[in-house]
Design an enzyme around this catalytic site. Structure first.
Site, PDB file in Angstrom:
ATOM      1  N   SER A 161      16.102  95.209  16.914  1.00  0.00           N
ATOM      2  CA  SER A 161      15.842  96.481  16.232  1.00  0.00           C
ATOM      3  C   SER A 161      14.916  96.201  15.056  1.00  0.00           C
ATOM      4  O   SER A 161      15.038  95.148  14.404  1.00  0.00           O
ATOM      5  CB  SER A 161      17.166  97.064  15.717  1.00  0.00           C
ATOM      6  N   SER A 162      14.017  97.143  14.775  1.00  0.00           N
ATOM      7  CA  SER A 162      13.120  96.966  13.618  1.00  0.00           C
ATOM      8  C   SER A 162      13.947  96.861  12.343  1.00  0.00           C
ATOM      9  O   SER A 162      13.536  96.224  11.376  1.00  0.00           O
ATOM     10  CB  SER A 162      12.148  98.131  13.516  1.00  0.00           C
ATOM     11  N   ALA A 208       6.392  98.416  13.815  1.00  0.00           N
ATOM     12  CA  ALA A 208       7.245  97.263  13.488  1.00  0.00           C
ATOM     13  C   ALA A 208       7.774  96.681  14.801  1.00  0.00           C
ATOM     14  O   ALA A 208       8.974  96.489  14.990  1.00  0.00           O
ATOM     15  CB  ALA A 208       8.384  97.655  12.551  1.00  0.00           C
ATOM     16  N   LEU A 209       6.852  96.408  15.688  1.00  0.00           N
ATOM     17  CA  LEU A 209       7.213  96.094  17.077  1.00  0.00           C
ATOM     18  C   LEU A 209       7.876  94.724  17.210  1.00  0.00           C
ATOM     19  O   LEU A 209       7.520  93.776  16.518  1.00  0.00           O
ATOM     20  CB  LEU A 209       5.952  96.137  17.952  1.00  0.00           C
ATOM     21  N   ASP A 230      10.215  92.160  20.396  1.00  0.00           N
ATOM     22  CA  ASP A 230      10.197  91.876  21.834  1.00  0.00           C
ATOM     23  C   ASP A 230      10.786  93.011  22.677  1.00  0.00           C
ATOM     24  O   ASP A 230      10.453  93.157  23.850  1.00  0.00           O
ATOM     25  CB  ASP A 230      10.964  90.578  22.122  1.00  0.00           C
ATOM     26  N   GLN A 256      12.307 113.076  11.634  1.00  0.00           N
ATOM     27  CA  GLN A 256      13.597 112.596  12.150  1.00  0.00           C
ATOM     28  C   GLN A 256      14.385 111.817  11.101  1.00  0.00           C
ATOM     29  O   GLN A 256      15.433 111.256  11.408  1.00  0.00           O
ATOM     30  CB  GLN A 256      13.404 111.769  13.424  1.00  0.00           C
ATOM     31  N   HIS A 307      10.291  96.222  22.190  1.00  0.00           N
ATOM     32  CA  HIS A 307       9.178  97.153  22.458  1.00  0.00           C
ATOM     33  C   HIS A 307       8.230  96.557  23.511  1.00  0.00           C
ATOM     34  O   HIS A 307       7.742  97.271  24.390  1.00  0.00           O
ATOM     35  CB  HIS A 307       8.365  97.397  21.186  1.00  0.00           C
ATOM     36  N   GLY A 319      13.902 102.638  25.345  1.00  0.00           N
ATOM     37  CA  GLY A 319      14.920 101.597  25.431  1.00  0.00           C
ATOM     38  C   GLY A 319      16.321 102.200  25.413  1.00  0.00           C
ATOM     39  O   GLY A 319      16.564 103.232  24.776  1.00  0.00           O
ATOM     40  N   MET A 331       7.794 103.620  16.696  1.00  0.00           N
ATOM     41  CA  MET A 331       7.487 103.845  15.282  1.00  0.00           C
ATOM     42  C   MET A 331       6.910 102.561  14.678  1.00  0.00           C
ATOM     43  O   MET A 331       6.967 102.341  13.466  1.00  0.00           O
ATOM     44  CB  MET A 331       8.742 104.282  14.524  1.00  0.00           C
TER      45      MET A 331
HETATM   46  O1  PAF Z   1      12.899 105.307  19.017  1.00  0.00           O
HETATM   47  C1  PAF Z   1      11.943 105.514  18.243  1.00  0.00           C
HETATM   48  O2  PAF Z   1      11.254 104.602  17.817  1.00  0.00           O
HETATM   49  C2  PAF Z   1      11.646 106.938  17.799  1.00  0.00           C
HETATM   50  O3  PAF Z   1      12.803 107.682  17.650  1.00  0.00           O
HETATM   51  C3  PAF Z   1      10.630 107.661  18.729  1.00  0.00           C
HETATM   52  C4  PAF Z   1      11.188 107.824  20.127  1.00  0.00           C
HETATM   53  C5  PAF Z   1       9.331 106.871  18.778  1.00  0.00           C
HETATM   54  C6  PAF Z   1      10.333 109.056  18.190  1.00  0.00           C
HETATM   55  O4  PAF Z   1       9.808 109.016  16.907  1.00  0.00           O
END
Ligand code: PAF
Length: 290
Positions: free
Chosen positions: A196-197, A43-44, A46, A72, A48, A158, A41
């Site tokens: 975590s973002s 906002a990457l 390390d 979600q 990611h 992850g 989603m």
């Molecule tokens: O873990 C996340 O960032 C999200 O839940 C995902 C898997 C990209 C689905 O939107």
């Protein structure tokens, strides 16, 4: 003739429509080359980038999706303030050699008239599922769409979102989806805090208190491994979290690592400790193996 040194960090191509994505994927497939997907989603951090590196070791091409998936999030959750930084994300992805970024708008992902949702139970029950009842249906639906859009050989997730990983594995198995799911160990700060973002929301004081979450669940894992009763270990972890300044503990649980049902040492199966707790207005989750 002069030549400029070639920079290794090439900004990945970015596509925003399904038509452009399919054209790119078709080119990869035409030459018989493998494709890995890393769903994100944005906002990457390390964590990611570690997923992208793992994907690169397994496949010729790596596609990273960046999509803050509205389905979600519950209306009360942080969709509007979820951190977004596309330019920063592209620079980070360039540094690890991503081939393609799939970044659709909400309208491209969910066009008018979209009316299908995957229902997940089993591994989705309890824990996050109890506190965020809409969450895993939205995650499963968007991941199923991402899998059919990108058609990857593998997708890399992850272990930080451990229940999400279990739900995705279950969905892929149950729906016979033709890809393999790889789970990668959580990347942590030196003091144990899982990347975590959402860590960006923490105030300096909250950031200092945050590693207590990992310490608490590691202590549960150690006690249970040494033969202690899960219920007693969970109680002292919740107390330790309160003392460290956590405003509320949603759960600390000892579960079967695959089914996420209650775990007992007698089962002989791998177990996992999962927890979710609030530091101020920020909800942190973490998990460790037993
Ligand atoms: O873990 C996340 O960032 C999200 O839940 C995902 C898997 C990209 C689905 O939107």
């Amino acid at each position: 003739m002069s030549s400029r040194p070639q920079s290794k960090a090439r900004t990945p191509a970015i596509v925003r429509t399904l038509k452009d994505l399919r054209r790119r994927i078709a080119l990869y497939r035409k030459s018989g080359e493998s494709v890995a997907l890393v769903p994100t989603m944005g906002a990457l951090h390390d964590g990611h980038l570690a997923l992208v590196r793992a994907a690169k070791r397994k496949s010729k091409h790596v596609v990273v999706s960046i999509f803050v998936n509205p389905t979600q999030f519950a209306p009360t959750e942080d969709l509007a303030r979820y951190p977004r930084d596309e330019a920063g994300d592209l620079m980070k992805l360039a540094s690890v050699g991503t081939d393609l970024v799939w970044s659709p708008s909400a309208e491209e992902m969910y066009p008018e008239g979209f009316a299908t949702r995957i229902e997940v139970t089993g591994a989705a029950n309890g824990l996050e599922g109890a506190f965020r009842p809409h969450h895993f249906g939205g995650v499963a639906t968007v991941c199923c769409k991402l899998f059919s859009q990108v058609m990857p050989d593998i997708a890399v997730f992850g272990e930080k979102d451990y229940q999400q990983l279990a739900v995705i594995r279950q969905m892929v198995r149950d729906l016979d989806l033709p890809l393999a799911i790889h789970g990668l160990a959580t990347v942590r700060e030196k003091d144990g805090l899982a990347l975590s973002s959402r860590n960006a929301y923490l105030s300096p004081d909250e950031r200092l208190a945050a590693p207590a979450l990992n310490a608490a669940i590691r202590s549960v894992a150690e006690k249970v491994k040494a033969g202690g009763r899960p219920a007693a270990a969970i109680r002292s972890a919740a107390l330790a979290l309160q003392r460290a300044g956590f405003a509320g503990v949603d759960y600390v649980a000892v579960v079967d690592a695959e089914t996420l049902a209650d775990w007992s040492p007698k089962s002989g199966r791998p177990g996992r400790v999962l927890a979710a707790a609030w530091l101020g207005k920020t909800r942190l989750i973490d998990n460790v193996a037993i």
